[in-house]
Design a protein around this motif. Structure first.
Motif, PDB file in Angstrom:
ATOM      1  N   ILE A 117      57.309  32.913  34.072  1.00  0.00           N
ATOM      2  CA  ILE A 117      56.771  32.042  35.189  1.00  0.00           C
ATOM      3  C   ILE A 117      56.081  30.757  34.675  1.00  0.00           C
ATOM      4  CG2 ILE A 117      55.168  32.026  37.122  1.00  0.00           C
ATOM      5  CD1 ILE A 117      55.833  35.149  37.262  1.00  0.00           C
ATOM      6  N   LEU A 142      47.341  31.472  39.101  1.00  0.00           N
ATOM      7  CA  LEU A 142      46.736  32.884  38.745  1.00  0.00           C
ATOM      8  C   LEU A 142      46.108  32.705  37.245  1.00  0.00           C
ATOM      9  CD1 LEU A 142      48.850  35.565  39.854  1.00  0.00           C
ATOM     10  CD2 LEU A 142      46.536  35.546  40.543  1.00  0.00           C
ATOM     11  N   LYS A 144      44.834  35.010  34.311  1.00  0.00           N
ATOM     12  CA  LYS A 144      45.278  36.118  33.772  1.00  0.00           C
ATOM     13  C   LYS A 144      44.588  36.602  32.583  1.00  0.00           C
ATOM     14  CE  LYS A 144      49.497  36.820  36.331  1.00  0.00           C
ATOM     15  NZ  LYS A 144      51.023  37.243  36.136  1.00  0.00           N
ATOM     16  N   GLY A 151      47.539  44.081  36.984  1.00  0.00           N
ATOM     17  CA  GLY A 151      46.853  43.428  38.080  1.00  0.00           C
ATOM     18  C   GLY A 151      45.499  43.474  37.813  1.00  0.00           C
ATOM     19  N   GLU A 186      49.265  30.806  35.302  1.00  0.00           N
ATOM     20  CA  GLU A 186      50.353  30.671  35.939  1.00  0.00           C
ATOM     21  C   GLU A 186      50.633  30.154  37.193  1.00  0.00           C
ATOM     22  OE1 GLU A 186      52.245  34.822  35.768  1.00  0.00           O
ATOM     23  OE2 GLU A 186      52.489  34.492  33.551  1.00  0.00           O
ATOM     24  N   LYS A 187      51.573  29.587  37.395  1.00  0.00           N
ATOM     25  CA  LYS A 187      51.644  29.461  38.876  1.00  0.00           C
ATOM     26  C   LYS A 187      51.989  30.538  39.660  1.00  0.00           C
ATOM     27  CE  LYS A 187      55.387  26.789  41.385  1.00  0.00           C
ATOM     28  NZ  LYS A 187      54.346  25.753  42.078  1.00  0.00           N
ATOM     29  N   ILE A 189      53.687  32.827  42.311  1.00  0.00           N
ATOM     30  CA  ILE A 189      54.902  33.222  42.967  1.00  0.00           C
ATOM     31  C   ILE A 189      54.757  33.962  44.109  1.00  0.00           C
ATOM     32  CG2 ILE A 189      57.074  34.547  43.001  1.00  0.00           C
ATOM     33  CD1 ILE A 189      57.078  32.343  40.801  1.00  0.00           C
ATOM     34  N   HIS A 194      58.478  43.286  43.427  1.00  0.00           N
ATOM     35  CA  HIS A 194      58.310  43.922  41.925  1.00  0.00           C
ATOM     36  C   HIS A 194      59.816  44.661  41.666  1.00  0.00           C
ATOM     37  CE1 HIS A 194      55.828  46.345  38.955  1.00  0.00           C
ATOM     38  NE2 HIS A 194      57.274  46.920  38.887  1.00  0.00           N
ATOM     39  N   GLN A 218      52.967  48.503  47.540  1.00  0.00           N
ATOM     40  CA  GLN A 218      51.848  48.895  46.676  1.00  0.00           C
ATOM     41  C   GLN A 218      50.552  48.369  47.357  1.00  0.00           C
ATOM     42  OE1 GLN A 218      49.986  46.084  45.149  1.00  0.00           O
ATOM     43  NE2 GLN A 218      51.054  44.709  46.551  1.00  0.00           N
ATOM     44  N   HIS A 221      47.552  47.360  43.720  1.00  0.00           N
ATOM     45  CA  HIS A 221      48.263  47.622  42.342  1.00  0.00           C
ATOM     46  C   HIS A 221      48.485  49.017  42.147  1.00  0.00           C
ATOM     47  CE1 HIS A 221      47.696  43.382  41.780  1.00  0.00           C
ATOM     48  NE2 HIS A 221      46.403  43.528  41.669  1.00  0.00           N
ATOM     49  N   GLU A 261      59.253  44.772  33.653  1.00  0.00           N
ATOM     50  CA  GLU A 261      58.937  44.321  34.948  1.00  0.00           C
ATOM     51  C   GLU A 261      59.062  43.007  35.062  1.00  0.00           C
ATOM     52  OE1 GLU A 261      54.935  47.143  35.221  1.00  0.00           O
ATOM     53  OE2 GLU A 261      54.761  45.041  35.904  1.00  0.00           O
ATOM     54  N   LEU A 263      59.207  39.758  38.385  1.00  0.00           N
ATOM     55  CA  LEU A 263      59.001  39.294  39.709  1.00  0.00           C
ATOM     56  C   LEU A 263      60.120  38.611  40.369  1.00  0.00           C
ATOM     57  CD1 LEU A 263      56.475  39.620  41.746  1.00  0.00           C
ATOM     58  CD2 LEU A 263      55.535  37.603  40.787  1.00  0.00           C
ATOM     59  N   GLU A 274      55.889  41.797  32.765  1.00  0.00           N
ATOM     60  CA  GLU A 274      54.896  42.808  31.789  1.00  0.00           C
ATOM     61  C   GLU A 274      56.197  43.801  31.253  1.00  0.00           C
ATOM     62  OE1 GLU A 274      51.387  44.510  33.021  1.00  0.00           O
ATOM     63  OE2 GLU A 274      50.556  42.546  33.897  1.00  0.00           O
ATOM     64  N   ILE A 427      55.708  42.040  47.851  1.00  0.00           N
ATOM     65  CA  ILE A 427      54.384  43.030  47.597  1.00  0.00           C
ATOM     66  C   ILE A 427      53.415  42.935  48.658  1.00  0.00           C
ATOM     67  CG2 ILE A 427      54.902  42.835  45.109  1.00  0.00           C
ATOM     68  CD1 ILE A 427      53.115  40.326  44.840  1.00  0.00           C
TER      69      ILE A 427
HETATM   70  C1  MV4 Z   1      51.855  37.322  39.502  1.00  0.00           C
HETATM   71  C2  MV4 Z   1      52.186  37.316  40.967  1.00  0.00           C
HETATM   72  C3  MV4 Z   1      52.316  36.165  41.312  1.00  0.00           C
HETATM   73  N1  MV4 Z   1      52.544  35.067  40.644  1.00  0.00           N
HETATM   74  N2  MV4 Z   1      51.974  36.243  38.812  1.00  0.00           N
HETATM   75  C4  MV4 Z   1      50.125  41.842  39.449  1.00  0.00           C
HETATM   76  C5  MV4 Z   1      50.307  42.876  38.466  1.00  0.00           C
HETATM   77  C6  MV4 Z   1      50.724  42.148  37.011  1.00  0.00           C
HETATM   78  N3  MV4 Z   1      51.908  42.569  36.577  1.00  0.00           N
HETATM   79  C7  MV4 Z   1      51.058  40.834  37.518  1.00  0.00           C
HETATM   80  N4  MV4 Z   1      50.890  41.004  39.134  1.00  0.00           N
HETATM   81  C8  MV4 Z   1      51.132  39.544  39.754  1.00  0.00           C
HETATM   82  N5  MV4 Z   1      51.546  38.482  38.936  1.00  0.00           N
HETATM   83  C9  MV4 Z   1      52.267  35.076  39.346  1.00  0.00           C
HETATM   84  N6  MV4 Z   1      52.443  34.130  38.568  1.00  0.00           N
HETATM   85  C10 MV4 Z   1      51.611  38.357  41.742  1.00  0.00           C
HETATM   86  C11 MV4 Z   1      51.337  39.615  40.962  1.00  0.00           C
HETATM   87  C12 MV4 Z   1      50.943  40.588  41.955  1.00  0.00           C
HETATM   88  C13 MV4 Z   1      51.952  41.758  41.879  1.00  0.00           C
HETATM   89  C14 MV4 Z   1      53.022  41.864  41.228  1.00  0.00           C
HETATM   90  C15 MV4 Z   1      53.768  42.969  41.510  1.00  0.00           C
HETATM   91  C16 MV4 Z   1      53.407  44.185  42.306  1.00  0.00           C
HETATM   92  C17 MV4 Z   1      52.325  43.999  43.067  1.00  0.00           C
HETATM   93  C18 MV4 Z   1      51.555  42.914  42.893  1.00  0.00           C
HETATM   94  C19 MV4 Z   1      50.546  42.692  43.730  1.00  0.00           C
HETATM   95  C20 MV4 Z   1      49.614  41.664  43.823  1.00  0.00           C
HETATM   96  C21 MV4 Z   1      49.770  40.585  42.893  1.00  0.00           C
END
Ligand code: MV4
Length: 451
Positions: A117, A142, A144, A151, A186-187, A189, A194, A218, A221, A261, A263, A274, A427
């Protein structure tokens, strides 16, 4: 229970550890030997490396399976196992460490050919740098924590004001929660799904993928429902992305079972998020559609056996869905609801497909209040997705679990929802479902009848 079953089938003797709170846990009846490693508090038992390693030494264990919680992704623990000449059933410590740092993992996987991303390339030095990158990629962004993950340690910033207000707070929070203040950005999404790929890698650089799992359903998370295949991944995408994942795993010298994983944005682009360096809760859906026993493979790999499968041997059949059964009260924001299980009648089979229940609980068992609320996983496997949904609905109806509140009624609602049936969800699905009429999620009295 799952690990003991695999060991038994491989002719391996088992020693199960337990805390004082788990002295009546049914898994202790399955193991060859049992050893108490400390009091209820997990810091003093299941997270107590000294106690666990001492037990392993005392019982002359050759290998240790870390499960999927507690120390399963702790590089120091893996390292300490190796120092003690105990085979840690998982990847080498340096790989666990590499993937534990989320920005390093992202950079490494990007260099290995996976799409990532858009965002900051390095840790953010200060709020000015954060603002510059954010302007570049566009809001919302976001923030992080690089030591976070799953999450944890994430902050949504809709504009520069929010970013400026959040930056220092997020830094301090990351330092406090993870012992590392580093942040990246990150920008966002929006409306993503997932999707994760299962991999197996042996000690001889043979790497294969077992396809994907869709885990978008979910809440906070915590995954509630997983399925394989994903309704939005076809054979061409599976094979193309699977090959990319395999190449990336080979590039980093990955070993044992792992999950990559992604997105997936609404346009169908898949971004690396991740990597989990352990067996995952949702591994059964992959086992059902591939016929491969992941825990046995983990053990064989750790014992330096060659994978006896090549990529061409991996085939996918039918559709599998898993519902996580948690002891939680739907009327009180799904807070844990431990207690005594007065009735436990698992679903009998379905003519539509195979039904599998992975659980450690039984009738009369009292769930202690100290640990995770997940008490089981109900998995179905059928020739098609609609048949799997019908089989799951039937199994949930048959399941009699009384004395505690559970997520069973919620699963019935999910299985009956139009979006789920259409395979058209992301999600945000579950939060939106829960924001609608409480409907039948809480129509039961104080005690869940299960169905
Ligand atoms: C994101 C995202 C949207 N945009 N990153 C949540 C857990 C971690 N693995 C990263 N996560 C996310 N990262 C960007 N740039 C949205 C999430 C996210 C999410 C991702 C997978 C499954 C459930 C989620 C619930 C909320 C946010």
């Amino acid at each position: 229970m799952r690990i003991i079953r695999a060991c038994r089938e491989l002719g391996i003797e088992t020693v199960a550890i337990y805390s004082e709170a788990d002295r009546h846990s049914p898994h202790l009846k399955q193991a060859d030997r049992i050893v108490c490693i400390g009091p209820a508090r997990s810091e003093e038992s299941y997270l107590n490396m000294d106690a666990i390693l001492q037990a392993a030494e005392q019982y002359e264990c050759q290998a240790l399976h870390p499960g999927y919680g507690f120390l399963a992704e702790n590089a120091l623990f893996a390292e300490r196992c190796w120092q003690q000449k105990i085979t840690f059933i998982g990847p080498p410590p340096h790989i666990i460490r590499l993937m534990g740092d989320k920005l390093t993992a992202k950079r490494t996987m990007r260099a290995a050919g996976l799409e990532t991303i858009p965002g900051s390339e390095a840790l953010l030095a200060d709020v000015e740098e954060a603002a510059t990158v954010a302007r570049d990629v566009g809001y919302p962004v976001l923030l992080k924590a690089t030591a976070g993950g799953g999450g944890k340690g994430m902050r949504l910033c809709r504009d520069e004001d929010e970013l400026r207000r959040s930056f220092v707070e997020a830094t301090l929070e990351a330092e406090k929660a993870f012992g590392h203040p580093g942040l990246y950005l990150e920008k966002v999404i929006q409306g993503g799904r997932h999707i994760e790929f299962q991999v197996l890698a042996d000690a001889y650089d043979q790497v294969i993928h077992l396809g994907e799992r869709e885990c978008s359903i979910q809440r906070n998370h915590q995954k509630l429902v997983e399925e394989s295949p994903s309704p939005v991944i076809d054979a061409v995408v599976r094979s193309r992305l699977g090959e990319q994942v395999v190449r990336a795993m080979r590039a980093i010298g990955y070993r044992n079972a792992g999950t990559v994983e992604f997105l997936r944005d609404p346009e169908g682009r898949l971004y690396f998020m991740e990597m989990n360096t352990r067996l995952q809760v949702e591994h059964p859906v992959t086992e059902m559609v591939t016929g491969i026993d992941l825990v046995k493979e983990q053990i064989r790999i750790a014992a330096h056996h060659r994978l006896d499968l090549c990529q061409e041997d991996v085939t996918w059949h039918g559709h599998a869905i898993e519902c996580r059964i948690n002891a939680e009260d739907p009327d009180h924001d799904f807070r844990p609801d431990p207690g005594r299980i007065t009735t436990f009648v698992p679903p009998s089979g379905s003519p539509l497909g195979e039904v599998r229940l992975d659980t450690h609980v039984e009738e009369g068992y009292t769930i202690p209040p100290f640990y995770d609320s997940m008490i089981g996983k109900l998995i179905v496997h059928a020739p098609t997705r609609p048949a799997a949904i019908t089989a799951m609905t039937e199994a949930l109806t048959q399941f009699r679990l009384e004395g505690i509140r559970t997520t069973i009624p919620l699963h019935q609602r999910i299985m009956a929802s139009d979006e789920f049936i259409a395979g058209n969800y992301d999600i945000t699905f579950l939060d939106r479902l829960l924001a609608m009429e409480p409907a039948m999620t809480s129509s039961e009295g104080p005690v869940s009848e299960g169905a």
